[in-house]
Design a protein around this motif. Structure first.
Motif, PDB file in Angstrom:
ATOM      1  N   LYS A 332      -7.921 -20.091  18.468  1.00 50.48           N
ATOM      2  CA  LYS A 332      -6.512 -19.770  18.742  1.00 50.48           C
ATOM      3  C   LYS A 332      -5.916 -20.793  19.698  1.00 50.48           C
ATOM      4  O   LYS A 332      -4.802 -21.281  19.489  1.00 50.48           O
ATOM      5  CB  LYS A 332      -6.401 -18.361  19.319  1.00 50.48           C
ATOM      6  CG  LYS A 332      -6.813 -17.254  18.355  1.00 50.48           C
ATOM      7  CD  LYS A 332      -6.684 -15.892  19.005  1.00 50.48           C
ATOM      8  CE  LYS A 332      -7.111 -14.790  18.037  1.00 50.48           C
ATOM      9  NZ  LYS A 332      -7.041 -13.451  18.662  1.00 50.48           N
ATOM     10  N   ALA A 333      -6.670 -21.101  20.756  1.00 52.28           N
ATOM     11  CA  ALA A 333      -6.203 -22.125  21.705  1.00 52.28           C
ATOM     12  C   ALA A 333      -6.163 -23.483  21.015  1.00 52.28           C
ATOM     13  O   ALA A 333      -5.286 -24.308  21.290  1.00 52.28           O
ATOM     14  CB  ALA A 333      -7.130 -22.170  22.916  1.00 52.28           C
ATOM     15  N   HIS A 334      -7.111 -23.711  20.121  1.00 54.35           N
ATOM     16  CA  HIS A 334      -7.159 -24.984  19.400  1.00 54.35           C
ATOM     17  C   HIS A 334      -5.864 -25.207  18.618  1.00 54.35           C
ATOM     18  O   HIS A 334      -5.292 -26.294  18.639  1.00 54.35           O
ATOM     19  CB  HIS A 334      -8.361 -24.991  18.444  1.00 54.35           C
ATOM     20  CG  HIS A 334      -8.756 -26.364  18.009  1.00 54.35           C
ATOM     21  ND1 HIS A 334      -9.905 -26.978  18.426  1.00 54.35           N
ATOM     22  CD2 HIS A 334      -8.137 -27.255  17.197  1.00 54.35           C
ATOM     23  CE1 HIS A 334      -9.988 -28.178  17.895  1.00 54.35           C
ATOM     24  NE2 HIS A 334      -8.932 -28.362  17.131  1.00 54.35           N
ATOM     25  N   LEU A 335      -5.415 -24.181  17.938  1.00 48.36           N
ATOM     26  CA  LEU A 335      -4.179 -24.308  17.160  1.00 48.36           C
ATOM     27  C   LEU A 335      -2.977 -24.561  18.049  1.00 48.36           C
ATOM     28  O   LEU A 335      -2.053 -25.276  17.676  1.00 48.36           O
ATOM     29  CB  LEU A 335      -3.965 -23.034  16.333  1.00 48.36           C
ATOM     30  CG  LEU A 335      -4.962 -22.789  15.193  1.00 48.36           C
ATOM     31  CD1 LEU A 335      -4.736 -21.417  14.576  1.00 48.36           C
ATOM     32  CD2 LEU A 335      -4.827 -23.881  14.133  1.00 48.36           C
ATOM     33  N   ALA A 336      -3.000 -23.994  19.257  1.00 51.73           N
ATOM     34  CA  ALA A 336      -1.854 -24.115  20.153  1.00 51.73           C
ATOM     35  C   ALA A 336      -1.884 -25.377  21.005  1.00 51.73           C
ATOM     36  O   ALA A 336      -0.832 -25.884  21.405  1.00 51.73           O
ATOM     37  CB  ALA A 336      -1.795 -22.888  21.072  1.00 51.73           C
ATOM     38  N   LEU A 337      -3.108 -25.906  21.299  1.00 50.84           N
ATOM     39  CA  LEU A 337      -3.222 -26.977  22.289  1.00 50.84           C
ATOM     40  C   LEU A 337      -3.745 -28.295  21.750  1.00 50.84           C
ATOM     41  O   LEU A 337      -3.689 -29.306  22.458  1.00 50.84           O
ATOM     42  CB  LEU A 337      -4.151 -26.528  23.430  1.00 50.84           C
ATOM     43  CG  LEU A 337      -3.767 -25.250  24.174  1.00 50.84           C
ATOM     44  CD1 LEU A 337      -4.876 -24.888  25.167  1.00 50.84           C
ATOM     45  CD2 LEU A 337      -2.442 -25.432  24.905  1.00 50.84           C
ATOM     46  N   SER A 338      -4.272 -28.312  20.530  1.00 53.50           N
ATOM     47  CA  SER A 338      -4.960 -29.512  20.062  1.00 53.50           C
ATOM     48  C   SER A 338      -4.039 -30.718  19.940  1.00 53.50           C
ATOM     49  O   SER A 338      -4.508 -31.862  19.933  1.00 53.50           O
ATOM     50  CB  SER A 338      -5.638 -29.245  18.712  1.00 53.50           C
ATOM     51  OG  SER A 338      -4.671 -28.882  17.743  1.00 53.50           O
TER      52      SER A 338
END
Length: 346
Positions: A332-338
């Motif tokens: 989830k963080a990956h989708l938002a922060l990558s």
């Protein structure tokens, strides 16, 4: 004659008239010099004269020392430092004169920085090379560094696991002096037992409350609060960032192999053993494999590579970037922060 440091011992009996040690690696330069001096002392070269080519250097002083009678012994060593590795026309002419006056009671050791290709083609260099030995001391990289590391491990009569060797390679490539000092420490601490990567971490983490294995386990389990807490503690305790990056790369490399196998419809049974993943650790990897896509794992590796590149090339310890990397183990963080670039200082 060009000879590398690990083969230098074969060129010390008998001693040549001149030895040239040129390069920018402190460990190779000093080890070569010490090896020559130690052997020379056994042959009665007890007196040392040190000269440095500084501004206004009088080249005739080199001839005077070459021809002078020793006050203390029959044999002497003249150490000449060329800070720019440029003796000039005058120095070149002096070298030619000296080599025409063979003197078995004088040993000439010339030191300086790394030579450019055109310098090894100069007349002064060829004159000395024809009468002596040239030891280039450039820091080995890649497979050459691995061979050097294996040789030093054998020298200290140590037994290291494959993971431990890989860890030392990752931590010390490009720094032979630090690597050699670490191996000396290991010889004192664990002279008669196999050394694992876990033990290396214990030796080199300055008695930290947490270690890199706890950090990577938290990342694999997606325990973000715990991972961030451990990361903060490791920073406060002064743990070297290369150790943390080594652990992260190791786990991401394993994840990449496992995920690639799954994407190819292969069974993981053979890989568990090959990658030495025991039953109690399989749930950690299964959780990460179920959570992360192949693209996300590849992105994590790319981000880790950016951190390592900037650490090695620019000396930047980006703890914020490392914290960001930890968050990316959560899809989830990956989708938002990558999309956020770690090399924000550029």
């Amino acid at each position: 004659m060009r000879v590398y440091q690990d083969q230098l011992s074969k060129q010390l009996s008998p001693l040549k008239q001149c030895y040239m040690i040129f390069g920018d690696d402190p460990w190779l330069c000093e080890t070569s010099r010490s090896q020559i001096l130690k052997h020379a002392k056994k042959q009665g070269f007890d007196e040392k004269i040190q000269l440095i080519q500084e501004t206004g250097f009088n080249w005739n002083s080199l001839i005077d020392e070459w021809q002078a009678m020793s006050l203390f012994s029959s044999r002497r060593v003249i150490e000449l430092t060329l800070p720019q590795a440029k003796p000039g026309a005058e120095g070149g002419a002096i070298f030619q004169s000296l080599m025409k006056m063979a003197n078995p009671d004088v040993l000439l050791i010339i030191t300086g920085p790394k030579l450019a290709a055109e310098q090894t083609k100069s007349k002064w260099f060829k004159t000395l090379d024809n009468h002596g030995v040239y030891i280039p001391c450039a820091t080995p990289e890649g497979q050459q560094f691995q061979r050097w590391l294996d040789t030093r491990i054998q020298h200290f009569d140590l037994t290291l696991s494959r993971d431990a060797k890989e860890m030392l390679f990752s931590l010390y490539e490009g720094n032979l002096l630090a690597a050699d000092q670490s191996l000396q420490l290991l010889q004192l601490l664990s002279p008669n037992q196999q050394i694992s990567s876990q033990e290396l971490t214990r030796y080199f983490e300055d008695q930290s409350r947490f270690n890199v294995f706890q950090l990577t386990d938290a990342m694999l389990n997606n325990q973000q609060d715990n991972a961030q807490h451990i990361l903060s503690q490791l920073k406060a305790e002064g743990v070297a960032m290369p150790i943390l990056l080594w652990g992260i790369f190791k786990e991401l490399g394993i994840l990449l192999q496992l995920k690639s196998a799954l994407e190819s419809q292969q069974s993981l049974q053979s890989l568990w053993g090959k990658l030495r993943i025991w039953d109690k650790r399989k749930p950690l990897y299964q959780a990460a494999l179920n959570r992360l896509t192949l693209t996300q794992i590849e992105s994590l590796l790319a981000s880790a590579s950016e951190l390592e590149l900037n650490l090695k090339q620019q000396g930047i310890e980006d703890w914020t970037g490392l914290s960001h990397l930890s968050l990316l183990f959560d899809p989830k963080a990956h989708l938002a922060l990558s999309h956020i670039k770690l090399n924000h200082w550029n």
